[in-house]
Design a protein around this motif. Structure first.
Motif, PDB file in Angstrom:
ATOM      1  N   ASN A   1       5.998  -0.048  14.145  1.00 66.34           N
ATOM      2  CA  ASN A   1       5.551  -0.316  15.514  1.00 66.34           C
ATOM      3  C   ASN A   1       4.092   0.102  15.660  1.00 66.34           C
ATOM      4  N   PRO A   2       3.188  -0.842  15.933  1.00 66.50           N
ATOM      5  CA  PRO A   2       1.762  -0.473  16.049  1.00 66.50           C
ATOM      6  C   PRO A   2       1.471   0.417  17.250  1.00 66.50           C
ATOM      7  N   ASP A   3       2.401   0.470  18.213  1.00 66.69           N
ATOM      8  CA  ASP A   3       2.206   1.280  19.413  1.00 66.69           C
ATOM      9  C   ASP A   3       3.086   2.534  19.434  1.00 66.69           C
ATOM     10  N   VAL A   4       3.625   2.926  18.291  1.00 68.30           N
ATOM     11  CA  VAL A   4       4.518   4.079  18.236  1.00 68.30           C
ATOM     12  C   VAL A   4       3.811   5.342  18.727  1.00 68.30           C
ATOM     13  N   LYS A   5       4.558   6.186  19.440  1.00 68.74           N
ATOM     14  CA  LYS A   5       4.039   7.461  19.915  1.00 68.74           C
ATOM     15  C   LYS A   5       4.670   8.595  19.098  1.00 68.74           C
ATOM     16  N   TYR A   6       3.853   9.580  18.749  1.00 66.45           N
ATOM     17  CA  TYR A   6       4.320  10.689  17.936  1.00 66.45           C
ATOM     18  C   TYR A   6       4.520  11.932  18.798  1.00 66.45           C
ATOM     19  N   ILE A   7       5.660  12.581  18.589  1.00 66.34           N
ATOM     20  CA  ILE A   7       6.089  13.707  19.415  1.00 66.34           C
ATOM     21  C   ILE A   7       6.193  14.965  18.559  1.00 66.34           C
ATOM     22  N   LEU A   8       5.737  16.078  19.103  1.00 63.21           N
ATOM     23  CA  LEU A   8       5.999  17.380  18.490  1.00 63.21           C
ATOM     24  C   LEU A   8       7.055  18.069  19.345  1.00 63.21           C
ATOM     25  N   HIS A   9       8.214  18.326  18.738  1.00 61.14           N
ATOM     26  CA  HIS A   9       9.319  18.952  19.453  1.00 61.14           C
ATOM     27  C   HIS A   9       9.185  20.472  19.401  1.00 61.14           C
ATOM     28  N   GLN A  10       9.248  21.090  20.574  1.00 54.70           N
ATOM     29  CA  GLN A  10       9.132  22.548  20.673  1.00 54.70           C
ATOM     30  C   GLN A  10      10.522  23.171  20.609  1.00 54.70           C
ATOM     31  N   PRO A  11      10.858  23.877  19.523  1.00 51.36           N
ATOM     32  CA  PRO A  11      12.166  24.539  19.436  1.00 51.36           C
ATOM     33  C   PRO A  11      12.268  25.677  20.448  1.00 51.36           C
ATOM     34  N   TRP A  12      13.464  26.239  20.541  1.00 53.59           N
ATOM     35  CA  TRP A  12      13.700  27.335  21.467  1.00 53.59           C
ATOM     36  C   TRP A  12      13.865  28.659  20.714  1.00 53.59           C
ATOM     37  N   ALA A  13      13.679  29.743  21.447  1.00 51.92           N
ATOM     38  CA  ALA A  13      13.830  31.077  20.859  1.00 51.92           C
ATOM     39  C   ALA A  13      15.308  31.402  20.678  1.00 51.92           C
ATOM     40  N   TYR A  14      15.580  32.289  19.733  1.00 50.22           N
ATOM     41  CA  TYR A  14      16.958  32.743  19.520  1.00 50.22           C
ATOM     42  C   TYR A  14      17.500  33.474  20.752  1.00 50.22           C
ATOM     43  N   ALA A  15      18.820  33.478  20.871  1.00 50.48           N
ATOM     44  CA  ALA A  15      19.461  34.315  21.879  1.00 50.48           C
ATOM     45  C   ALA A  15      19.139  35.783  21.592  1.00 50.48           C
TER      46      ALA A  15
END
Length: 301
Positions: free
Chosen positions: A230-244
């Motif tokens: 896809n020439p218009d693809v968007k790239y995402i950086l996923h932010q994980p969560w902290a441990y309990a």
């Protein structure tokens, strides 16, 4: 519609065949399926014994069904215009080499397609609720979750360079049905569908450490951009969560077993990494979860 491949090569009844003229052009997809309004990048490769360079030209048999952009020699950007079937053609400008691929354009708007690549957090974040949220907005969605349990950015980088087939791939169709496959290659999954969004993440133990992002994120993105159709693809950086707070995971020691310290480190590391590579989107799952941890469970959540 029959796929036609024309290879122009000299033939001889002599057993000593001269291979010097063997050459052909091919498209990376022999059959292409799209929906109206969708764009897709297709790539042509010229194979020759001598390695001769050829200038290529792209065309569509029926321009009322689709159009193709010729701006890049080895790549054609197809735009689906109307429902129907036609043929994509690529040929050398001297007319000696050509290749044809069937093109089918379906009626209706294309589904949104999201691919997550990571250690499993992306699968956890999308598998339960995202499909219903998108459906409530009147859209259709295809989700692909490609993951290797516990994998870091360093692991993904090595797997890409070595073309390792070791990932789990959970594909969630428009109707919500899941299909889990094993031993998949990252390259084949990225090229396998016309993804609108591709997300990448660091694993939880290292998610607040900047070193992994600095060393491997830009290289991974470079490969993804090469593979994506896809020439218009968007790239995402996923932010994980902290441990309990009561987590016993070994990686928690990286943050002195302090949830707030880990959360702040994740926020800072992800923000810096996204800026350094001009990431299109950051999904702040970690922030959402931290904000949603209720005070009544503060001691353990």
């Amino acid at each position: 519609m029959v796929l036609v491949l024309m290879i122009f090569a000299s033939c001889s009844d002599d057993n000593n065949i001269d291979l010097s003229n063997r050459k052909f052009v091919r498209i990376d997809q022999s059959s292409i399926s799209m929906s109206i309004g969708e764009k897709m990048k297709v790539t042509a490769t010229v194979d020759t014994i001598k390695g001769d360079a050829y200038k290529l030209s792209w065309s569509i048999l029926d321009p009322n069904i689709a159009k193709v952009d010729n701006s890049n020699n080895n790549e054609g950007i197809i735009t689906a215009v109307a429902a129907g079937k036609t043929v994509v053609k690529v040929e050398s400008t001297d007319g000696k080499l050509m290749y044809f691929a069937d093109l089918t354009v379906a009626a209706g708007a294309p589904a949104i397609k999201i691919l997550t690549i990571g250690s499993g957090s992306g699968n956890d974040a999308t598998v339960s609720y995202l499909q219903n949220l998108v459906k409530a907005a009147g859209k259709s969605l295809v989700i692909g979750n490609l993951y290797l349990d516990g994998a870091s950015l360093e692991d993904h980088s090595k797997n890409i360079s070595q073309n390792q087939a070791m990932y789990k791939y959970n594909r969630i169709a428009i109707d919500g049905s899941e299909n889990l496959l094993n031993d998949k290659q990252l390259k084949s999954v990225v090229k396998g569908e016309n993804w609108d969004y591709i997300s990448i993440e660091e694993n939880m133990p290292l998610s607040g450490k900047p070193e992994g992002y600095q060393a491997y994120l830009s290289g991974i993105l470079e490969h993804l951009k090469k593979y994506a159709t896809n020439p218009d693809v968007k790239y995402i950086l996923h932010q994980p969560w902290a441990y309990a707070k009561n987590a016993t995971d070994a990686g928690f020691i990286n943050y002195n077993r302090n949830q707030e310290s880990m959360f702040r480190a994740i926020v800072d590391a992800v923000s810096a990494a996204a800026s350094s590579v001009n990431m299109d989107i950051v999904v702040p799952s970690g922030t959402a979860i931290q904000n949603g941890r209720p005070a009544i469970l503060a001691k353990i959540c």
